[in-house]
Design a protein around this motif. Structure first.
Motif, PDB file in Angstrom:
ATOM      1  N   UNK A   9       0.806  -1.224   0.000  1.00  0.00           N
ATOM      2  CA  UNK A   9       0.000   0.000   0.000  1.00  0.00           C
ATOM      3  C   UNK A   9       0.836   1.269   0.000  1.00  0.00           C
ATOM      4  N   UNK A  10       2.175   1.115  -0.018  1.00  0.00           N
ATOM      5  CA  UNK A  10       3.037   2.288  -0.051  1.00  0.00           C
ATOM      6  C   UNK A  10       2.838   3.025  -1.370  1.00  0.00           C
ATOM      7  N   UNK A  11       3.018   4.352  -1.322  1.00  0.00           N
ATOM      8  CA  UNK A  11       2.843   5.198  -2.506  1.00  0.00           C
ATOM      9  C   UNK A  11       4.202   5.429  -3.155  1.00  0.00           C
ATOM     10  N   UNK A  12       4.390   4.901  -4.357  1.00  0.00           N
ATOM     11  CA  UNK A  12       5.654   5.063  -5.074  1.00  0.00           C
ATOM     12  C   UNK A  12       5.563   6.341  -5.900  1.00  0.00           C
ATOM     13  N   UNK A  13       6.347   7.342  -5.512  1.00  0.00           N
ATOM     14  CA  UNK A  13       6.346   8.628  -6.217  1.00  0.00           C
ATOM     15  C   UNK A  13       7.293   8.555  -7.407  1.00  0.00           C
ATOM     16  N   UNK A  32      11.762  20.829   2.079  1.00  0.00           N
ATOM     17  CA  UNK A  32      11.754  22.286   1.902  1.00  0.00           C
ATOM     18  C   UNK A  32      11.277  22.662   0.502  1.00  0.00           C
ATOM     19  N   UNK A  33      11.709  21.888  -0.498  1.00  0.00           N
ATOM     20  CA  UNK A  33      11.295  22.157  -1.875  1.00  0.00           C
ATOM     21  C   UNK A  33       9.782  21.977  -2.034  1.00  0.00           C
ATOM     22  N   UNK A  34       9.253  20.887  -1.452  1.00  0.00           N
ATOM     23  CA  UNK A  34       7.811  20.616  -1.543  1.00  0.00           C
ATOM     24  C   UNK A  34       7.025  21.681  -0.777  1.00  0.00           C
ATOM     25  N   UNK A  45       1.559  15.051  -8.072  1.00  0.00           N
ATOM     26  CA  UNK A  45       1.860  16.337  -7.436  1.00  0.00           C
ATOM     27  C   UNK A  45       3.235  16.315  -6.780  1.00  0.00           C
ATOM     28  N   UNK A  46       3.533  15.240  -6.057  1.00  0.00           N
ATOM     29  CA  UNK A  46       4.832  15.133  -5.386  1.00  0.00           C
ATOM     30  C   UNK A  46       5.971  14.984  -6.391  1.00  0.00           C
ATOM     31  N   UNK A  92       6.586  18.476  -7.593  1.00  0.00           N
ATOM     32  CA  UNK A  92       7.113  19.350  -6.539  1.00  0.00           C
ATOM     33  C   UNK A  92       8.543  18.989  -6.151  1.00  0.00           C
ATOM     34  N   UNK A  93       8.926  17.713  -6.320  1.00  0.00           N
ATOM     35  CA  UNK A  93      10.283  17.312  -5.929  1.00  0.00           C
ATOM     36  C   UNK A  93      11.270  17.367  -7.084  1.00  0.00           C
ATOM     37  N   UNK A  94      10.800  17.698  -8.282  1.00  0.00           N
ATOM     38  CA  UNK A  94      11.691  17.774  -9.443  1.00  0.00           C
ATOM     39  C   UNK A  94      12.750  18.851  -9.205  1.00  0.00           C
ATOM     40  N   UNK A  95      13.973  18.603  -9.657  1.00  0.00           N
ATOM     41  CA  UNK A  95      15.026  19.607  -9.449  1.00  0.00           C
ATOM     42  C   UNK A  95      14.713  20.885 -10.220  1.00  0.00           C
ATOM     43  N   UNK A  96      15.166  22.024  -9.710  1.00  0.00           N
ATOM     44  CA  UNK A  96      14.890  23.281 -10.409  1.00  0.00           C
ATOM     45  C   UNK A  96      15.587  23.321 -11.770  1.00  0.00           C
TER      46      UNK A  96
END
Length: 141
Positions: free
Chosen positions: A3-7, A58-60, A97-98, A101-105
């Motif tokens: 049931x873990x969410x794989x981002x 912090x990024x998220x 969404x994650x 949001x976690x993608x590098x700038x």
């Protein structure tokens, strides 16, 4: 792990950090709408999550600040008639969404100067446009 969410390949949110609430969906559907709790609200506490490294947290928090309430991100899904399908939709939406949001700038843009050819093309276009406008002058009667 089931049931873990794989981002993505480096980030997995444990099922214990996700909270689900079920309620009745709105809209048409007859008798089923009034009895089945098929709407799903999936909540993930970004601020207190142990799955997110500090830099990613912090990024998220920065990128999703407009969607967070007390550090929690909530996704609601009610587009399907079954609770299971809405649970899947909410989880996939949260993962997407994650991911974003976690993608590098993006790398910084290196400033460049216009080439001589582009300057000349711009000036000649301006001159052509000016000639067209000059041709629209007053007609002598």
């Amino acid at each position: 792990m089931a049931d873990d969410l794989v981002v993505n390949d480096r980030l997995v949110i444990p099922a214990g950090e996700l909270r689900e609430r079920f309620s009745r969906s709105s809209g048409p559907g007859g008798q089923g709408v009034n009895t089945a709790d098929s709407r799903v609200e999936l909540t993930f506490d970004v601020r207190r999550s142990s799955a997110l490294p500090d830099a990613l947290r912090e990024r998220v928090l920065g990128r999703l600040a407009h969607r967070l309430v007390d550090g929690e991100l909530t996704i609601a899904a009610s587009e399907y008639r079954s609770q299971l399908a809405n649970r899947r939709a909410a989880r996939e939406r949260l993962a997407q969404l994650l991911r974003e949001a976690t993608a590098p700038p993006a790398p910084k843009r290196r400033p460049t100067r216009p080439t001589r050819g582009s300057k000349e093309r711009r000036i000649s276009a301006k001159k052509r446009r000016g000639e067209i406008k000059k041709g629209r002058g007053q007609v002598d009667l």
